[in-house]
Scaffold this active site. Structure first.
Site, PDB file in Angstrom:
ATOM      1  N   GLN A   1      -0.034  46.976  26.046  1.00 13.35           N
ATOM      2  CA  GLN A   1       0.862  45.981  25.470  1.00 13.35           C
ATOM      3  C   GLN A   1       2.088  46.695  24.919  1.00 13.35           C
ATOM      4  O   GLN A   1       1.949  47.715  24.248  1.00 13.35           O
ATOM      5  CB  GLN A   1       0.115  45.281  24.335  1.00 13.35           C
ATOM      6  CG  GLN A   1       0.695  43.962  23.942  1.00 13.35           C
ATOM      7  CD  GLN A   1      -0.089  43.325  22.820  1.00 13.35           C
ATOM      8  OE1 GLN A   1      -0.625  44.007  21.954  1.00 13.35           O
ATOM      9  NE2 GLN A   1      -0.159  42.025  22.822  1.00 13.35           N
TER      10      GLN A   1
ATOM     11  N   ASP B   1       3.997  46.584  22.344  1.00  9.04           N
ATOM     12  CA  ASP B   1       3.922  45.955  21.036  1.00  9.04           C
ATOM     13  C   ASP B   1       4.959  46.538  20.083  1.00  9.04           C
ATOM     14  O   ASP B   1       5.458  47.646  20.297  1.00  9.04           O
ATOM     15  CB  ASP B   1       2.517  46.254  20.484  1.00  9.04           C
ATOM     16  CG  ASP B   1       2.015  45.137  19.595  1.00  9.04           C
ATOM     17  OD1 ASP B   1       2.815  44.259  19.233  1.00  9.04           O
ATOM     18  OD2 ASP B   1       0.815  45.164  19.259  1.00  9.04           O
TER      19      ASP B   1
ATOM     20  N   HIS C   1       5.775  46.186  15.531  1.00  3.09           N
ATOM     21  CA  HIS C   1       5.664  45.470  14.266  1.00  3.09           C
ATOM     22  C   HIS C   1       6.893  45.778  13.437  1.00  3.09           C
ATOM     23  O   HIS C   1       7.283  46.930  13.328  1.00  3.09           O
ATOM     24  CB  HIS C   1       4.381  45.884  13.529  1.00  3.09           C
ATOM     25  CG  HIS C   1       3.158  45.457  14.288  1.00  3.09           C
ATOM     26  ND1 HIS C   1       2.370  46.343  14.966  1.00  3.09           N
ATOM     27  CD2 HIS C   1       2.645  44.231  14.511  1.00  3.09           C
ATOM     28  CE1 HIS C   1       1.397  45.670  15.569  1.00  3.09           C
ATOM     29  NE2 HIS C   1       1.540  44.395  15.312  1.00  3.09           N
TER      30      HIS C   1
ATOM     31  N   LYS D   1       6.042  30.939  15.651  1.00  2.00           N
ATOM     32  CA  LYS D   1       6.347  31.923  16.690  1.00  2.00           C
ATOM     33  C   LYS D   1       7.333  31.394  17.719  1.00  2.00           C
ATOM     34  O   LYS D   1       7.519  30.187  17.856  1.00  2.00           O
ATOM     35  CB  LYS D   1       5.066  32.354  17.393  1.00  2.00           C
ATOM     36  CG  LYS D   1       4.375  31.224  18.141  1.00  2.00           C
ATOM     37  CD  LYS D   1       3.263  31.745  19.045  1.00  2.00           C
ATOM     38  CE  LYS D   1       2.598  30.581  19.763  1.00  2.00           C
ATOM     39  NZ  LYS D   1       1.712  30.969  20.818  1.00  2.00           N
TER      40      LYS D   1
ATOM     41  N   HIS E   1       5.196  40.437  14.455  1.00  2.00           N
ATOM     42  CA  HIS E   1       4.623  41.039  15.668  1.00  2.00           C
ATOM     43  C   HIS E   1       5.544  40.629  16.811  1.00  2.00           C
ATOM     44  O   HIS E   1       5.963  39.471  16.854  1.00  2.00           O
ATOM     45  CB  HIS E   1       3.253  40.472  16.016  1.00  2.00           C
ATOM     46  CG  HIS E   1       2.280  40.426  14.895  1.00  2.00           C
ATOM     47  ND1 HIS E   1       1.306  41.366  14.738  1.00  2.00           N
ATOM     48  CD2 HIS E   1       2.121  39.542  13.890  1.00  2.00           C
ATOM     49  CE1 HIS E   1       0.576  41.048  13.681  1.00  2.00           C
ATOM     50  NE2 HIS E   1       1.042  39.959  13.148  1.00  2.00           N
TER      51      HIS E   1
END
Ligand SMILES: [Zn+2]
Ligand SMILES: [Zn+2]
Length: 640
Positions: free
Chosen positions: A378, A380, A382, A462, A508
């Site tokens: 992923q 990703d 943060h 989101k 996220h």
């Protein structure tokens, strides 16, 4: 008189009992012709529905998604009639719409075969050409149960509805089916259709019940759209990434590891090219990068909430008798990195990326090549920030996301915003601040978006990014998710301006979602004709005969020195056979070299998928190609 309010705000006064169809006729003959149903006070109804009192009316055509859906569902009725005509013993179960079409579940002892599709279609065409009206009949629940007493399927359908009023729709020669409606006005309005396939299906998915036959069909407003759809399906079959991945030696799967991809050397070149680009863009947007463990103590997953909410998708192991879990997400690891030091508001926003390898359980029946796997990487990140930084951070993520998508040639995006669900944590104030920040960021970027009211996660709102590939298939890739829960669960803090400790906002976000899946999407989108910057091989050098082998080697060396990925075909085959092989291997540039090219330090260039060729100096070739790689050009060309 009835007062009708139209979507543009204008008002119309019509006699009571005027139908929605008549209202459409008053608005314009073109609209009346293409109308399929009406929305009256937010409810979809037949065009024959009469109007009373005050009503907001919207006329719906097949250019509307809802209209298209109703057209397809109406087509399912016509298919059901055709099937009942051919097989009078057929019992109808139900016929909902699905993406791009519909199906009807049929209980029939005789198997319906693909050979039968033509005569089903022929009968459907007859029914459509007869252009008979869909006629609604209503009765009480008891009357309906009485009427359908001999039909266990329809009785069950009636029992599963909550309405006291049950409706049937009739069309054709006495054909009638239980249905809530609405439908198109006449059988002539079902568009251009095709019966697609047949498969076994259990009633309500219950394997103890008799196997039904599920007949799939598709319908489109025009013949042209149907043809285009069938063409896209053919293309998609040819572009299947599992097939191309095997043919071009990019990746594979093995029963030793179901749902876990093996990426081959050529696939790794594509993978690494994406990673390099991804890192470059993240540097530009001021991200740092971490790598956290794949296996983490069970306790951590209790704390993060995954144990309670996500356990059935996780894999577990134990080390020295202590329980551990394989991470399905990178967030808890990211929180532990955060907690190793004290943080001040001065460090914010803190953007920390991770190419995290995650494992999520998928049932064996749903896995599909690289699209659905049990292990994936992923992309990703943060972001830790203060509430007043949310908006500018979201703007930054949106810009970064589009920059990455556009580099792959994607231009058709669709954005969805999901807001506070019924069950949620966090104060109304923080939800308002963050939902507004998301909306403001989208407004600032002048992005149109769809709102999914109440569809956010329990821990925050989101934004999802969907993109459409060249076959008009939609893929959800990126997501930006605010989280009011995890920073608290992990006791994350920072020291604010006023010297007090506060909980940071955690965002996220992922852009590509899964590297594996994204490579699958790219393979199908490009039909494995990867643009130069991603292509495992960028050029192949092919000497006409062995007399020019030495010059060919020299060309290879020059290309390698310029960091171009190339190989050399020194086989005994004729040059035309070599060229055909290179086309099949989807090599972007084919460089044919003979005595003439050797004398003038040149190469004869052919482009993948094209017929013409052009002789240019070796130096000019290298320079042009390097520029195309730097520009991430999607198309290959050699004008100069
Ligand atoms: Zn129906
Ligand atoms: Zn996360």
């Amino acid at each position: 008189m009835a007062q009708v309010k139209l979507p543009d705000g204008s008002k119309l006064e019509v006699p009571d009992g005027t139908t929605a169809k008549q209202v459409a006729e008053q608005i314009g003959p073109q609209l009346a012709k293409s109308a399929v149903v009406a929305e009256i006070d937010g409810k979809l109804v037949d065009l024959s529905s009469p109007l009373q009192g005050h009503a907001s009316v919207r006329i719906i055509t097949t250019r509307d998604e809802q209209g298209l859906d109703i057209m397809r569902h109406s087509c399912a009725h016509v298919m059901a009639e055709a099937i009942c005509h051919i097989w009078p013993d057929a019992k109808l179960v139900y016929g909902p719409t699905v993406r791009d079409g519909f199906y009807y579940d049929i209980d029939l002892d005789e198997a319906i075969r693909p050979d039968d599709f033509e005569r089903i279609e022929k009968k459907m065409t007859e029914i459509a050409q007869a252009d008979l009206p869909f006629v609604r009949k209503e009765m009480t629940r008891d009357q309906a149960l009485d009427k359908m007493a001999d039909d266990k399927y329809k009785t069950n359908n009636i029992k599963r509805t909550h309405s006291d009023l049950i409706s049937f729709y009739a069309h054709g020669d006495g054909f009638e089916d239980l249905c809530r409606g609405p439908h198109v006005p006449r059988t002539g309005n079902i568009g251009s259709f095709k019966v697609m396939s047949v498969a076994g299906a259990y009633w309500h998915g219950d394997p103890t019940q008799k196997m039904l036959q599920r007949v799939y069909g598709t319908a489109w407003p025009t013949r042209k759209e149907l043809d285009q759809y069938l063409h896209r399906l053919e293309e998609a079959k040819k572009r299947d990434h599992r097939l191309l991945g095997r043919q071009l030696n990019l990746f594979s799967f093995n029963e030793a590891a179901p749902g876990f991809a093996f990426i081959h050397p050529k696939g790794m070149i594509i993978w690494n090219a994406i990673v390099d680009f991804w890192r470059q863009v993240h540097d530009k947007y001021d991200y740092s990068e971490v790598r956290t463990p794949i296996i983490l103590n069970e306790e951590l997953w209790h704390k993060s909430g995954h144990w309670d909410n996500y356990k059935e998708n996780m894999y577990f192991t134990d080390i020295d008798g202590i329980g551990y879990a394989i991470k399905p997400m990178n967030c808890p690891g990211g929180c532990l990195v955060y907690k190793t030091r004290h943080h001040s508001y001065r460090e914010f926003p803190m953007r920390v990326a991770e190419l995290g390898l995650v494992h999520r359980h998928e049932a064996s029946g749903v896995m599909h090549g690289l699209f659905r796997v049990r292990q994936f990487t992923q992309d990703d990140a943060h972001i830790f920030c203060t509430p007043d930084q949310i908006e500018s951070e979201i703007i930054g993520v949106i810009e970064l996301t589009f920059e990455i998508y556009r580099a792959f040639g994607f231009e058709d995006f669709h954005i969805e915003l999901s807001t506070k669900p019924q069950k949620h944590i966090g104060s109304h104030q923080i939800w308002d601040i963050s939902t507004n920040a998301l909306k403001e960021a989208l407004r600032h970027k002048e992005i149109d978006y769809q709102v999914n009211e109440g569809d956010g996660a329990f821990y925050g709102p989101k934004i999802d990014f969907h993109l459409r590939d060249c076959l008009q298939r939609s893929w959800q890739l990126g997501t930006i998710q605010l989280d009011f829960s995890m920073p608290q669960r992990f006791g994350l803090v920072y020291t604010d301006k006023d010297n007090t400790e506060k909980t940071p906002v955690m965002i996220h976000r992922a852009v590509l979602g899964s590297f594996e899946r994204f490579i699958g999407i790219l393979t199908e989108h490009y039909a494995a004709n990867f643009p130069l910057w991603l292509s495992p091989l960028q050029a192949r050098i092919m000497p006409i005969s062995e007399k020019t082998n030495d010059y060919a080697r020299r060309v290879r060396q020059d290309l390698r020195n310029a960091c171009l990925r190339c190989d050399l075909d020194l086989s005994d085959e004729k040059i035309n056979a070599k060229i055909a092989k290179a086309h099949a291997a989807k090599v972007p540039y084919m460089l044919v070299v003979g005595p003439r090219e050797a004398r003038s330090q040149a190469v004869n260039v052919r482009i993948r998928g094209q017929r013409q060729n052009k002789t240019v100096s070796l130096e000019a070739f290298i320079e042009t190609v390097k520029q195309q790689i730097a520009d991430k050009s999607i198309d290959l060309n050699f004008a100069k």
